[in-house]
Design an enzyme around this catalytic site. Structure first.
Site, short mmCIF file in Angstrom:
data_model
loop_
_atom_site.label_atom_id
_atom_site.label_comp_id
_atom_site.label_asym_id
_atom_site.label_seq_id
_atom_site.Cartn_x
_atom_site.Cartn_y
_atom_site.Cartn_z
N GLY A 164 4.12 -1.39 -0.96
CA GLY A 164 5.11 -0.37 -1.28
C GLY A 164 4.48 0.95 -1.69
CB CYS A 165 5.59 3.48 -4.17
SG CYS A 165 7.24 3.86 -3.51
CB ALA A 166 1.19 0.43 -5.53
N GLY A 167 0.78 1.46 -2.26
CA GLY A 167 -0.12 1.22 -1.14
C GLY A 167 -1.14 2.30 -0.87
CG LEU A 200 3.77 3.11 -11.51
CD1 LEU A 200 4.79 3.91 -12.30
CD2 LEU A 200 3.35 1.86 -12.28
#
Length: 350
Positions: free
Chosen positions: A141-144, A335
């Site tokens: 997700g956004c942490a990728g 995050l």
């Protein structure tokens, strides 16, 4: 010999269709408001994100019709292949390398499913060698953007002298849902855009910007904060808790904990480069990291120009920070689902 992985190049790409925020809001109103009485109350989300415009892989009219898995998947494959090639070629050009010089490819995406994976699908078009190592990663997700860069850095460090290409792309707009009459769906409609970023890393021969250290924190019992729900129509976004409140309460201690494992402290950081989830998240990050309001200026600019593109977004911020001149030490933070904080410390020699 210094075996730290160095950031050799960094590039970004967006699809051709630009959507202005007020146009997206009016389209959402047309489709959802007649069936969702709370829409007018939630419509203020569109003006509170700090977004002016963002980009999508399909023309605006495509999103006005209800879509299922086959159409979404085809759009993902076509759009992701184009974005992969665009971003990767830019990164190769900046590094003065050919695709045949790449030894390892790390591909990160969470907004579609592809088997064979994207780096295999574009291998002939790009000109990758037949013996290239492929490392596709799904679900960050956004942490990728940060976690993927960390994986690529470790792989570069494990084989000094080899070239590791990291590509992350997210086509968040393809998850638009006509049937989801929920606040979570309105939040997604107000925030998400499409984009890609690529970086090349190499260890063993120095470099102006080196990956100094990396770390993560996974909070227990937080699966409901962010993620996908899979059903017959497609992905459905999960937002079960207020992320800005979670960031305000938890991000500061988490970053301090991660930095301590790196043998650093927040006082050693010259610049934080953060994934900007939205304007409220940026404000929460400044509060959590004890930064003056307005410090995360590149983050606000990127969210305004591109929206939240999930994983690639933090690399758009890093690209802008690089263009302005990196300080001696920058720390990337993001995050994502898990719920997870991911950090990388970059050491830059002027």
């Amino acid at each position: 010999m210094n075996n730290a992985a160095a950031l050799v190049s960094l590039a970004t790409a967006v699809p051709p269709h630009q959507f202005h925020q007020h146009e997206v809001m009016e389209a959402a109103r047309e489709i959802l408001a007649p069936r969702f009485p709370q829409f007018d109350t939630l419509a203020t989300l569109f003006s509170n994100t700090g977004i002016r415009h963002r980009y999508g892989v399909m023309p605006f009219e495509w999103y006005m019709e209800r879509r299922g898995w086959p159409e979404r998947t085809q759009a993902y494959l076509d759009g992701a292949e184009a974005l992969f090639v665009d971003a990767a070629r830019k990164a190769l050009a900046e590094a003065d390398l050919a695709a045949s010089d790449i030894d390892t490819i790390v591909t990160v995406s969470s907004t579609g499913i592809a088997t064979p994976t994207l780096e295999a699908r574009v291998a002939t078009q790009m000109g990758f060698r037949a013996d290239v190592s492929r490392v596709p990663v799904f679900g960050l997700g956004c942490a990728g953007g940060v976690s993927g860069l960390s994986i690529a850095s470790r792989l570069a460090q494990a084989r000094p002298g080899t070239n590791v290409l990291f590509v992350t792309f997210e086509l968040c707009t393809l998850a638009v849902r006509h049937d989801e009459l929920t606040k979570a769906n309105i939040v997604a409609l107000s925030l998400f855009g499409d984009g890609a970023a690529a970086a090349i890393l190499r260890a063993g021969d120095g470099g102006a910007t080196q990956v100094e250290a990396m770390g993560e924190k996974l909070w227990p019992d937080t699966l409901d904060i962010m993620g996908w729900r899979v059903d017959p129509e497609g992905f459905g976004v999960i937002f079960q808790r207020t992320i800005p409140d979670f960031v305000t309460e938890n991000m500061g201690p988490a970053v301090t904990e991660i930095l301590e494992r790196m043998r650093l402290s927040p006082a050693n950081v010259d610049r934080f480069v953060c994934h900007p989830g939205g304007s409220k998240v940026i404000t929460a990050l400044e509060r959590a990291l004890s930064l003056d309001q307005g410090t995360l200026d590149h983050e606000r600019d990127i969210i305004a120009d591109y929206g939240n593109m999930s994983a690639p977004t933090v690399l758009f911020v890093l690209e802008r920070a690089r263009a302005r001149g990196l300080p001696q030490r920058s720390v990337l933070t993001a995050l994502g689902p898990g719920f997870t904080a991911s950090c990388i410390s970059l050491r830059h020699a002027a």
